[in-house]
Design an enzyme around this catalytic site. Structure first.
Site, PDB file in Angstrom:
ATOM      1  N   CYS A 226       0.824  -1.231   0.000  1.00 31.87           N
ATOM      2  CA  CYS A 226       0.000   0.000   0.000  1.00 31.87           C
ATOM      3  C   CYS A 226       0.852   1.272   0.000  1.00 31.87           C
ATOM      4  CB  CYS A 226      -0.954   0.015   1.187  1.00 31.87           C
ATOM      5  SG  CYS A 226      -2.107  -1.362   1.168  1.00 31.87           S
TER       6      CYS A 226
ATOM      7  N   HIS B  12      -3.406   7.447   2.051  1.00 29.61           N
ATOM      8  CA  HIS B  12      -3.754   6.109   1.565  1.00 29.61           C
ATOM      9  C   HIS B  12      -5.151   5.778   2.097  1.00 29.61           C
ATOM     10  CE1 HIS B  12      -3.910   1.960   0.749  1.00 29.61           C
ATOM     11  NE2 HIS B  12      -3.684   1.568   1.994  1.00 29.61           N
TER      12      HIS B  12
ATOM     13  N   ASN C 256      -9.949  -0.038  -0.507  1.00 34.46           N
ATOM     14  CA  ASN C 256      -8.489   0.062  -0.434  1.00 34.46           C
ATOM     15  C   ASN C 256      -7.903  -0.529  -1.726  1.00 34.46           C
ATOM     16  OD1 ASN C 256      -5.774  -0.201   0.074  1.00 34.46           O
ATOM     17  ND2 ASN C 256      -6.024  -1.067   2.124  1.00 34.46           N
TER      18      ASN C 256
HETATM   19  N1  ACO Z   1     -18.543  -8.465   8.456  1.00 35.16           N
HETATM   20  C1  ACO Z   1     -19.106  -8.708   9.651  1.00 35.16           C
HETATM   21  N2  ACO Z   1     -18.397  -8.997  10.752  1.00 35.16           N
HETATM   22  C2  ACO Z   1     -17.067  -9.041  10.643  1.00 35.16           C
HETATM   23  C3  ACO Z   1     -16.414  -8.813   9.413  1.00 35.16           C
HETATM   24  C4  ACO Z   1     -17.212  -8.517   8.299  1.00 35.16           C
HETATM   25  N3  ACO Z   1     -16.684  -8.275   7.095  1.00 35.16           N
HETATM   26  N4  ACO Z   1     -15.089  -8.918   9.603  1.00 35.16           N
HETATM   27  C5  ACO Z   1     -14.899  -9.192  10.901  1.00 35.16           C
HETATM   28  N5  ACO Z   1     -16.104  -9.283  11.528  1.00 35.16           N
HETATM   29  C6  ACO Z   1     -16.370  -9.569  12.937  1.00 35.16           C
HETATM   30  C7  ACO Z   1     -15.250 -10.324  13.599  1.00 35.16           C
HETATM   31  O1  ACO Z   1     -15.389 -11.708  13.378  1.00 35.16           O
HETATM   32  C8  ACO Z   1     -15.431  -9.941  15.039  1.00 35.16           C
HETATM   33  O2  ACO Z   1     -16.455 -10.720  15.581  1.00 35.16           O
HETATM   34  P1  ACO Z   1     -16.357 -11.286  17.101  1.00 35.16           P
HETATM   35  O3  ACO Z   1     -16.307 -10.071  17.959  1.00 35.16           O
HETATM   36  O4  ACO Z   1     -17.592 -12.080  17.235  1.00 35.16           O
HETATM   37  O5  ACO Z   1     -15.086 -12.077  17.123  1.00 35.16           O
HETATM   38  C9  ACO Z   1     -15.935  -8.511  14.985  1.00 35.16           C
HETATM   39  O6  ACO Z   1     -16.432  -8.323  13.628  1.00 35.16           O
HETATM   40  C10 ACO Z   1     -14.866  -7.468  15.257  1.00 35.16           C
HETATM   41  O7  ACO Z   1     -13.699  -7.793  14.487  1.00 35.16           O
HETATM   42  P2  ACO Z   1     -12.399  -6.926  14.585  1.00 35.16           P
HETATM   43  O8  ACO Z   1     -11.388  -7.494  13.655  1.00 35.16           O
HETATM   44  O9  ACO Z   1     -12.016  -6.763  16.015  1.00 35.16           O
HETATM   45  O10 ACO Z   1     -12.963  -5.537  14.028  1.00 35.16           O
HETATM   46  P3  ACO Z   1     -12.262  -4.143  13.939  1.00 35.16           P
HETATM   47  O11 ACO Z   1     -13.071  -3.107  14.588  1.00 35.16           O
HETATM   48  O12 ACO Z   1     -10.806  -4.220  14.308  1.00 35.16           O
HETATM   49  O13 ACO Z   1     -12.336  -3.839  12.374  1.00 35.16           O
HETATM   50  C11 ACO Z   1     -10.936  -3.881  10.419  1.00 35.16           C
HETATM   51  C12 ACO Z   1     -11.700  -4.714  11.463  1.00 35.16           C
HETATM   52  C13 ACO Z   1     -11.926  -3.084   9.632  1.00 35.16           C
HETATM   53  C14 ACO Z   1     -10.180  -4.844   9.498  1.00 35.16           C
HETATM   54  C15 ACO Z   1      -9.934  -2.952  11.138  1.00 35.16           C
HETATM   55  O14 ACO Z   1      -9.171  -3.654  12.074  1.00 35.16           O
HETATM   56  C16 ACO Z   1      -9.033  -2.256  10.179  1.00 35.16           C
HETATM   57  O15 ACO Z   1      -9.442  -1.481   9.369  1.00 35.16           O
HETATM   58  N6  ACO Z   1      -7.712  -2.466  10.277  1.00 35.16           N
HETATM   59  C17 ACO Z   1      -6.772  -1.860   9.389  1.00 35.16           C
HETATM   60  C18 ACO Z   1      -6.441  -2.860   8.372  1.00 35.16           C
HETATM   61  C19 ACO Z   1      -6.285  -2.275   6.992  1.00 35.16           C
HETATM   62  O16 ACO Z   1      -6.855  -1.286   6.625  1.00 35.16           O
HETATM   63  N7  ACO Z   1      -5.489  -2.984   6.224  1.00 35.16           N
HETATM   64  C20 ACO Z   1      -5.293  -2.643   4.871  1.00 35.16           C
HETATM   65  C21 ACO Z   1      -3.897  -2.748   4.464  1.00 35.16           C
HETATM   66  S1  ACO Z   1      -2.834  -1.849   5.486  1.00 35.16           S
HETATM   67  C22 ACO Z   1      -3.234  -0.360   5.232  1.00 35.16           C
HETATM   68  O17 ACO Z   1      -3.673  -0.098   4.166  1.00 35.16           O
HETATM   69  C23 ACO Z   1      -3.057   0.613   6.316  1.00 35.16           C
END
Ligand code: ACO
Length: 323
Positions: free
Chosen positions: A114, A250, A280
């Site tokens: 990214c 980004h 993304n």
């Molecule tokens: N739909 C519904 N529920 C979901 C989904 C989905 N697509 N994905 C995860 N869940 C559930 C999980 O299973 C979890 O359930 P549980 O509590 O019963 O275990 C719950 O939602 C919470 O999951 P978390 O992973 O804790 O959710 P979080 O608030 O951290 O959000 C996310 C997840 C959106 C991926 C976040 O962590 C994020 O944006 N991280 C940055 C990652 C990123 O952007 N990476 C891209 C590349 S790097 C970069 O570009 C910076």
């Protein structure tokens, strides 16, 4: 006398096919509400069969050349930032070079996931500063949809396909003149590579693999690293947070964008946001957002534009530009 790089043209290209959250929820255990609330993403573009990174990159590159008013034959260098090359080799950039009809210059790919576009921009800027190139096409292009595990809801909802490009041109100026790209700042920490990676590639098995990510951990590092690289870029130029006119970040997650803007004390209106429409797009996200804000007239000559990104590696970086 010195050389500085100016961005003289931008361009972008998105696949025609749009996949909304509601459509995605028909095949993946997710909802539009969850995706919008956690990420700000509402839809993403998905490349059709046969539509490769080189094809998207070429389209974006053509538009950037047209905007800059130069011909492909005038280019010294084509750099493509991508994680999803058409083939393991040769580079996607050489394919784009051929598609542009160039029979001179050099072309190569850059891999920083990214952060790829910021890395490629930094390399291009250093070629200009060294007096080794006058006209450079820098492209960020991806078909991330091809390396997603469509059964893993924690990753497949986050990404999309697309391409963005800029033309960099050398301008002769006095040493110390504050024009064009003022500075670029690159970082990586390979100890954190297991937070975001693909489980494939020539070193592991014969497939390209799928994206695997510890989302929460990546989120935490993104907020800290992006804030620190922004401060580093400003300090290097004796500028204040309040001097920034536009933040072109980004586009990973709206919550990361909001948090970075808050740390910078910026008005949300000064942050260019496309994550809602593009999701993304990895290396393509910054130039796609930049082209959007240039073409709709938000970014104007003389303004200070800050671009930043973080991605797998982990890698991160920033570029500060006097437009
Ligand atoms: N739909 C519904 N529920 C979901 C989904 C989905 N697509 N994905 C995860 N869940 C559930 C999980 O299973 C979890 O359930 P549980 O509590 O019963 O275990 C719950 O939602 C919470 O999951 P978390 O992973 O804790 O959710 P979080 O608030 O951290 O959000 C996310 C997840 C959106 C991926 C976040 O962590 C994020 O944006 N991280 C940055 C990652 C990123 O952007 N990476 C891209 C590349 S790097 C970069 O570009 C910076």
């Amino acid at each position: 006398m010195a050389f500085r790089s100016r961005i003289t043209g931008t361009g972008s290209h998105l696949p025609e096919k749009i996949l909304s959250n509601a459509e995605l929820a028909k095949t993946v255990d997710t909802t539009d509400e969850w995706i919008v609330e956690r990420t700000g993403i509402r839809q993403r573009h998905i490349a059709r069969e046969g539509e490769t990174t080189a094809i998207l990159a070429y389209q974006a590159g053509e538009k950037a050349l047209e905007a800059a008013g130069i011909e492909a034959s005038e280019l010294d260098l084509v750099i493509v930032a991508t994680t999803t090359p058409d083939n393991t080799f040769p580079s996607t950039a050489t394919k784009v070079q051929a598609m542009l009809g160039m029979d001179s210059g050099a072309a190569f790919d850059v891999q920083a996931v990214c952060s790829g576009f910021i890395y490629a921009l930094s390399i291009a800027d250093n070629f200009v500063r060294a007096g080794q190139a006058k006209n450079i096409l820098v492209i960020g292009a991806e078909v991330f949809s091809r390396i997603l595990d469509w059964e893993d809801r924690t990753t497949c909802v986050l990404f999309g396909d697309g391409a963005g490009a800029v033309v960099l041109q050398a301008e002769e100026c006095e040493e110390g003149d504050k024009i064009g790209i003022l500075s670029t700042h690159l970082h990586s920490d390979g100890k954190l590579r297991d937070l975001l990676y693909t489980d494939g590639g020539p070193g592991t098995n014969s497939t390209v693999g799928h994206v695997r990510m510890l989302g929460r951990e990546v989120f935490r590092h993104a907020v800290t690293n992006l804030a620190s690289v922004v401060v580093e870029a400003l300090e290097a130029n004796n500028l204040e947070k309040s001097d920034i006119d536009w933040l072109v970040p980004h586009q990973a997650n709206k919550r990361i964008l909001d948090s970075t803007a808050k740390k910078l004390g910026m008005n949300p209106d000064q942050v260019v946001i496309t994550v809602d429409r593009h999701a993304n797009t990895s290396a393509a996200s910054v130039p796609l957002a930049l082209d959007t804000a240039v073409r709709d007239g938000r970014i104007q000559k003389g303004q200070l534009v800050l671009m930043e990104a973080m991605g797998g590696g982990l890698t991160w970086g920033a570029a500060l530009v006097r437009w």
